[in-house]
Design a protein around this motif. Sequence first.
Motif, PDB file in Angstrom:
ATOM      1  N   TYR A  16      -3.883  -1.220   1.373  1.00  9.05           N
ATOM      2  CA  TYR A  16      -3.939  -0.489   0.102  1.00  9.05           C
ATOM      3  C   TYR A  16      -5.116   0.484   0.013  1.00  9.05           C
ATOM      4  O   TYR A  16      -4.961   1.594  -0.478  1.00  9.05           O
ATOM      5  CB  TYR A  16      -4.035  -1.470  -1.072  1.00  9.05           C
ATOM      6  CG  TYR A  16      -2.824  -2.329  -1.246  1.00  9.05           C
ATOM      7  CD1 TYR A  16      -1.700  -1.852  -1.901  1.00  9.05           C
ATOM      8  CD2 TYR A  16      -2.799  -3.621  -0.746  1.00  9.05           C
ATOM      9  CE1 TYR A  16      -0.574  -2.639  -2.068  1.00  9.05           C
ATOM     10  CE2 TYR A  16      -1.678  -4.424  -0.894  1.00  9.05           C
ATOM     11  CZ  TYR A  16      -0.574  -3.926  -1.561  1.00  9.05           C
ATOM     12  OH  TYR A  16       0.535  -4.710  -1.713  1.00  9.05           O
ATOM     13  N   GLN A  41      -1.982   3.910   6.276  1.00  7.52           N
ATOM     14  CA  GLN A  41      -0.827   3.398   5.544  1.00  7.52           C
ATOM     15  C   GLN A  41       0.475   3.855   6.200  1.00  7.52           C
ATOM     16  O   GLN A  41       1.415   3.070   6.330  1.00  7.52           O
ATOM     17  CB  GLN A  41      -0.877   3.839   4.085  1.00  7.52           C
ATOM     18  CG  GLN A  41      -2.029   3.217   3.327  1.00  7.52           C
ATOM     19  CD  GLN A  41      -2.097   3.676   1.887  1.00  7.52           C
ATOM     20  OE1 GLN A  41      -1.130   4.188   1.332  1.00  7.52           O
ATOM     21  NE2 GLN A  41      -3.256   3.483   1.271  1.00  7.52           N
ATOM     22  N   LYS A  78       3.830  -0.356  -6.394  1.00  7.03           N
ATOM     23  CA  LYS A  78       2.813   0.477  -7.045  1.00  7.03           C
ATOM     24  C   LYS A  78       3.360   1.252  -8.253  1.00  7.03           C
ATOM     25  O   LYS A  78       2.694   1.359  -9.271  1.00  7.03           O
ATOM     26  CB  LYS A  78       2.235   1.478  -6.043  1.00  7.03           C
ATOM     27  CG  LYS A  78       1.368   0.882  -4.980  1.00  7.03           C
ATOM     28  CD  LYS A  78       0.886   1.994  -4.054  1.00  7.03           C
ATOM     29  CE  LYS A  78      -0.154   1.528  -3.093  1.00  7.03           C
ATOM     30  NZ  LYS A  78      -0.654   2.629  -2.249  1.00  7.03           N
TER      31      LYS A  78
END
Length: 179
Positions: free
Chosen positions: A93, A100, A151
């Motif tokens: 994160y 990522q 998210k």
Amino acid sequence: MIPKLTIFFPWLLTVVLLISALIFTNWKNLKTYYPTITFAISMDFFISILTYEHSLWYFHKAFLVPNHTIADFFIAFTNFPLIILVYLSRYPYKEHFLKQLVYISFWAILFTFIETVFLFVNLISYHNSWNFWWSLAVWFFIFIGIILHHKKTLFAWLLCFSCVMFLIFYFQIPVIKMK
């Protein structure tokens, strides 16, 4: 002898995923991950309903998994939750976007490889113009969708429904003929 053992591959995959989840999952966040697990199962069932009479892929009989529909339920209720638990527990994160992207790519390539093994041993087959490259793309979208849902839930739903609409039109899924 070896080909007969392939009927156990779905169970072997589930056991490996379960062990991975037991080792690598941050169980304190289970309630946080639950909505994303439900999202993945819902999307899987949505696609399964849309493609029921126009399969893009078909799961073949395996040990205690007699047909495509049971295989799909098995995957949705066992593998997807375990995959999502590990994936979200280890997601980088706070890392740079490139890290990522590498993480997402690793997971998409890993599950494309697993699917390819299943294809090679005839536990899955492709139909109606579906192929390896579409599977690779979908695995990328799945893992992007999982993190997006975790998210930004609404954006993930919009992205997934947009992708589903693309699949309907591109693969000419005859939704108009459905019951």
